[in-house]
Design a protein around this motif. Structure first.
Motif, PDB file in Angstrom:
ATOM      1  N   ALA A  35       0.826  -1.205   0.000  1.00  0.00           N
ATOM      2  CA  ALA A  35       0.000   0.000   0.000  1.00  0.00           C
ATOM      3  C   ALA A  35       0.863   1.259   0.000  1.00  0.00           C
ATOM      4  O   ALA A  35       0.588   2.223  -0.722  1.00  0.00           O
ATOM      5  CB  ALA A  35      -0.932  -0.007   1.210  1.00  0.00           C
ATOM      6  N   SER A  36       1.922   1.267   0.812  1.00  0.00           N
ATOM      7  CA  SER A  36       2.756   2.466   0.927  1.00  0.00           C
ATOM      8  C   SER A  36       3.584   2.715  -0.336  1.00  0.00           C
ATOM      9  O   SER A  36       3.856   3.865  -0.688  1.00  0.00           O
ATOM     10  CB  SER A  36       3.679   2.366   2.145  1.00  0.00           C
ATOM     11  OG  SER A  36       4.538   1.251   2.040  1.00  0.00           O
ATOM     12  N   THR A  37       3.995   1.644  -1.025  1.00  0.00           N
ATOM     13  CA  THR A  37       4.838   1.808  -2.214  1.00  0.00           C
ATOM     14  C   THR A  37       4.015   1.895  -3.494  1.00  0.00           C
ATOM     15  O   THR A  37       4.101   2.863  -4.252  1.00  0.00           O
ATOM     16  CB  THR A  37       5.845   0.645  -2.323  1.00  0.00           C
ATOM     17  OG1 THR A  37       5.138  -0.604  -2.307  1.00  0.00           O
ATOM     18  CG2 THR A  37       6.832   0.687  -1.179  1.00  0.00           C
ATOM     19  N   MET A  38       3.192   0.882  -3.741  1.00  0.00           N
ATOM     20  CA  MET A  38       2.447   0.808  -4.994  1.00  0.00           C
ATOM     21  C   MET A  38       1.367   1.877  -5.086  1.00  0.00           C
ATOM     22  O   MET A  38       1.135   2.453  -6.151  1.00  0.00           O
ATOM     23  CB  MET A  38       1.814  -0.577  -5.143  1.00  0.00           C
ATOM     24  CG  MET A  38       1.069  -0.789  -6.463  1.00  0.00           C
ATOM     25  SD  MET A  38       0.278  -2.421  -6.590  1.00  0.00           S
ATOM     26  CE  MET A  38       1.705  -3.467  -6.877  1.00  0.00           C
ATOM     27  N   GLN A  39       0.690   2.181  -3.964  1.00  0.00           N
ATOM     28  CA  GLN A  39      -0.448   3.103  -4.013  1.00  0.00           C
ATOM     29  C   GLN A  39      -0.111   4.512  -3.550  1.00  0.00           C
ATOM     30  O   GLN A  39      -0.670   5.474  -4.068  1.00  0.00           O
ATOM     31  CB  GLN A  39      -1.591   2.536  -3.165  1.00  0.00           C
ATOM     32  CG  GLN A  39      -2.173   1.240  -3.728  1.00  0.00           C
ATOM     33  CD  GLN A  39      -3.452   0.837  -3.039  1.00  0.00           C
ATOM     34  OE1 GLN A  39      -3.686   1.167  -1.875  1.00  0.00           O
ATOM     35  NE2 GLN A  39      -4.313   0.119  -3.747  1.00  0.00           N
ATOM     36  N   LEU A  40       0.784   4.640  -2.560  1.00  0.00           N
ATOM     37  CA  LEU A  40       1.076   5.963  -1.999  1.00  0.00           C
ATOM     38  C   LEU A  40       2.402   6.540  -2.486  1.00  0.00           C
ATOM     39  O   LEU A  40       2.770   7.650  -2.104  1.00  0.00           O
ATOM     40  CB  LEU A  40       1.055   5.906  -0.469  1.00  0.00           C
ATOM     41  CG  LEU A  40      -0.304   5.498   0.133  1.00  0.00           C
ATOM     42  CD1 LEU A  40      -0.211   5.414   1.651  1.00  0.00           C
ATOM     43  CD2 LEU A  40      -1.393   6.498  -0.276  1.00  0.00           C
ATOM     44  N   GLY A  41       3.129   5.788  -3.291  1.00  0.00           N
ATOM     45  CA  GLY A  41       4.312   6.323  -3.950  1.00  0.00           C
ATOM     46  C   GLY A  41       5.575   6.427  -3.125  1.00  0.00           C
ATOM     47  O   GLY A  41       6.525   7.093  -3.537  1.00  0.00           O
ATOM     48  N   VAL A  42       5.640   5.775  -1.960  1.00  0.00           N
ATOM     49  CA  VAL A  42       6.880   5.789  -1.177  1.00  0.00           C
ATOM     50  C   VAL A  42       7.910   4.917  -1.893  1.00  0.00           C
ATOM     51  O   VAL A  42       7.602   3.787  -2.273  1.00  0.00           O
ATOM     52  CB  VAL A  42       6.635   5.249   0.251  1.00  0.00           C
ATOM     53  CG1 VAL A  42       7.952   5.154   1.026  1.00  0.00           C
ATOM     54  CG2 VAL A  42       5.643   6.118   0.989  1.00  0.00           C
ATOM     55  N   PRO A  43       9.135   5.415  -2.129  1.00  0.00           N
ATOM     56  CA  PRO A  43      10.163   4.579  -2.764  1.00  0.00           C
ATOM     57  C   PRO A  43      10.398   3.306  -1.961  1.00  0.00           C
ATOM     58  O   PRO A  43      10.380   3.324  -0.720  1.00  0.00           O
ATOM     59  CB  PRO A  43      11.404   5.481  -2.751  1.00  0.00           C
ATOM     60  CG  PRO A  43      10.868   6.867  -2.697  1.00  0.00           C
ATOM     61  CD  PRO A  43       9.633   6.782  -1.860  1.00  0.00           C
ATOM     62  N   SER A  44      10.626   2.196  -2.658  1.00  0.00           N
ATOM     63  CA  SER A  44      10.800   0.915  -1.971  1.00  0.00           C
ATOM     64  C   SER A  44      11.995   0.932  -1.026  1.00  0.00           C
ATOM     65  O   SER A  44      11.973   0.295   0.032  1.00  0.00           O
ATOM     66  CB  SER A  44      10.966  -0.207  -2.996  1.00  0.00           C
ATOM     67  OG  SER A  44      12.102   0.010  -3.824  1.00  0.00           O
ATOM     68  N   THR A  45      13.050   1.687  -1.378  1.00  0.00           N
ATOM     69  CA  THR A  45      14.222   1.762  -0.507  1.00  0.00           C
ATOM     70  C   THR A  45      13.868   2.434   0.832  1.00  0.00           C
ATOM     71  O   THR A  45      14.337   2.016   1.887  1.00  0.00           O
ATOM     72  CB  THR A  45      15.349   2.537  -1.187  1.00  0.00           C
ATOM     73  OG1 THR A  45      14.822   3.789  -1.677  1.00  0.00           O
ATOM     74  CG2 THR A  45      15.930   1.751  -2.347  1.00  0.00           C
ATOM     75  N   SER A  46      13.058   3.478   0.776  1.00  0.00           N
ATOM     76  CA  SER A  46      12.636   4.157   2.007  1.00  0.00           C
ATOM     77  C   SER A  46      11.732   3.258   2.852  1.00  0.00           C
ATOM     78  O   SER A  46      11.840   3.217   4.076  1.00  0.00           O
ATOM     79  CB  SER A  46      11.908   5.458   1.669  1.00  0.00           C
ATOM     80  OG  SER A  46      12.789   6.391   1.072  1.00  0.00           O
ATOM     81  N   ALA A  47      10.827   2.538   2.176  1.00  0.00           N
ATOM     82  CA  ALA A  47       9.932   1.632   2.900  1.00  0.00           C
ATOM     83  C   ALA A  47      10.725   0.554   3.625  1.00  0.00           C
ATOM     84  O   ALA A  47      10.457   0.231   4.792  1.00  0.00           O
ATOM     85  CB  ALA A  47       8.932   0.996   1.931  1.00  0.00           C
ATOM     86  N   ALA A  48      11.735  -0.020   2.946  1.00  0.00           N
ATOM     87  CA  ALA A  48      12.561  -1.055   3.562  1.00  0.00           C
ATOM     88  C   ALA A  48      13.329  -0.496   4.753  1.00  0.00           C
ATOM     89  O   ALA A  48      13.451  -1.145   5.799  1.00  0.00           O
ATOM     90  CB  ALA A  48      13.522  -1.637   2.536  1.00  0.00           C
ATOM     91  N   PHE A  49      13.856   0.731   4.607  1.00  0.00           N
ATOM     92  CA  PHE A  49      14.595   1.340   5.719  1.00  0.00           C
ATOM     93  C   PHE A  49      13.715   1.517   6.939  1.00  0.00           C
ATOM     94  O   PHE A  49      14.088   1.115   8.050  1.00  0.00           O
ATOM     95  CB  PHE A  49      15.172   2.697   5.300  1.00  0.00           C
ATOM     96  CG  PHE A  49      15.601   3.523   6.484  1.00  0.00           C
ATOM     97  CD1 PHE A  49      16.728   3.172   7.206  1.00  0.00           C
ATOM     98  CD2 PHE A  49      14.861   4.623   6.897  1.00  0.00           C
ATOM     99  CE1 PHE A  49      17.120   3.921   8.329  1.00  0.00           C
ATOM    100  CE2 PHE A  49      15.237   5.372   7.998  1.00  0.00           C
ATOM    101  CZ  PHE A  49      16.374   5.022   8.719  1.00  0.00           C
ATOM    102  N   TRP A  50      12.553   2.118   6.770  1.00  0.00           N
ATOM    103  CA  TRP A  50      11.699   2.392   7.921  1.00  0.00           C
ATOM    104  C   TRP A  50      11.195   1.109   8.568  1.00  0.00           C
ATOM    105  O   TRP A  50      11.076   1.028   9.790  1.00  0.00           O
ATOM    106  CB  TRP A  50      10.524   3.279   7.497  1.00  0.00           C
ATOM    107  CG  TRP A  50      10.936   4.693   7.290  1.00  0.00           C
ATOM    108  CD1 TRP A  50      11.086   5.341   6.103  1.00  0.00           C
ATOM    109  CD2 TRP A  50      11.321   5.630   8.305  1.00  0.00           C
ATOM    110  NE1 TRP A  50      11.535   6.632   6.302  1.00  0.00           N
ATOM    111  CE2 TRP A  50      11.681   6.840   7.650  1.00  0.00           C
ATOM    112  CE3 TRP A  50      11.399   5.573   9.687  1.00  0.00           C
ATOM    113  CZ2 TRP A  50      12.109   7.960   8.334  1.00  0.00           C
ATOM    114  CZ3 TRP A  50      11.819   6.708  10.378  1.00  0.00           C
ATOM    115  CH2 TRP A  50      12.172   7.873   9.708  1.00  0.00           C
TER     116      TRP A  50
END
Length: 303
Positions: A35-50
């Motif tokens: 949801a955060s990457t595909m729909q809300l546009g957060v880069p996958s690298t940032s999502a993995a970090f958080w």
């Protein structure tokens, strides 16, 4: 007559529930990441970090309580290799979730045990019997059925979960080697300490976006659920033999399908079902072969 004491107490119902709970938690993590990457546009690298930075934050009190003893090791090189393999696997997995539907990603990442078999043969010289080779071939064939690279619908983004499976298999093999001399809690701690700064550098290189609003809460939830899932996974293996709890791990497939359908309306295509059935069946075949081999070794030791 006194009952014998044991540090390992079989509690199969608790172990089964813990494994199912771990699978459900991981499914929710995957849903939050998608949801955060595909729909809300957060880069996958940032999502993995958080996701993993929050996991380290939860584990920090335990780290501070143990002090330097938690970092005692004679295998720093293997820890670094394990961390590098895990970082690549995580980045490929989250990038895959940003590009392909959750049902496809989770089915393809279930090819990881077959990469472990190949790696064990190539790097550790382990004997791989005909049954395991056949199961490995069947597992990858199931993955090809799901990918359908021969059709126009094929997307190279779907290869990312398979890449994640390969690198996570490498992580598992290095973990196996480390457990011969290292404590399990130290192995986990080193992984978290190594993942966070590397993931941070990758996120900064990709723009270093700090999420806000719904995306932030989704990633906070993913971080907390990652810790919960790993705790439940450990509990499951503590309360029953691995051979007993492993079949419950395959429930992660329908659990992820349910999350994908309820959250995003994603429904598997017709080609998914035969491919997934072959992968799960091959995994169970490997598990049964491992049980038989362990039983034979135990019997030989008792003679």
């Amino acid at each position: 007559m006194t009952e014998p004491s044991a540090t390992f107490t079989q509690r199969p119902l608790l172990a089964a529930l813990a494994m199912v709970g771990a699978g459900a938690s991981f499914a929710l993590v995957n849903g939050a990441l998608q949801a955060s990457t595909m729909q809300l546009g957060v880069p996958s690298t940032s999502a993995a970090f958080w996701q993993y930075a929050l996991g380290l934050l939860v584990a920090l009190p335990w780290v501070l309580r143990r002090g330097r003893t938690a970092l005692k090791t004679n295998q720093i090189g293997w820890h670094l290799l394990r961390g590098a393999l895990a970082v690549v696997g995580i980045q490929l997995w989250v990038a895959g979730l940003a590009r392909v539907e959750i049902w496809q990603a989770i089915a393809l990442v279930m090819t990881s045990p077959f990469f472990v078999i190949i790696g064990a043969k190539l790097f550790f010289g382990e004997r791989v019997g005909m049954v395991r080779w056949l199961a490995t071939f069947a597992g990858f064939s199931g993955g090809m059925v799901i990918l359908q690279p021969w059709t126009e619908a094929f997307s190279w983004g779907a290869v990312l979960p398979i890449g994640a499976a390969a690198f996570w298999a490498g992580t598992s093999l290095v973990t196996k080697k480390l457990t011969r001399t290292e404590q399990a809690d130290s192995i986990t701690l080193y992984l978290l300490l190594l993942l966070t700064p590397v993931n941070a550098l990758l996120a900064l290189g990709d723009g270093g976006i700090v999420p806000s609003g719904t995306a932030l809460w989704l990633l906070v939830g993913a971080g907390v659920l990652t810790v919960l899932a790993n705790y439940l996974l450990t509990l499951a293996y503590q309360k029953a033999d691995a051979a007993f709890v492993q079949p419950f791990d395959h429930l992660k497939l329908p659990l992820n399908i349910a999350v994908g359908f309820l959250a995003f309306g994603f429904a598997p295509t017709g080609a998914f079902w035969p491919g997934a059935l072959v992968i799960v069946g091959a995994s169970l075949l490997v598990m049964l072969e491992e049980q038989k081999r362990t039983a034979r070794q135990t019997a030989a030791g008792e003679v």
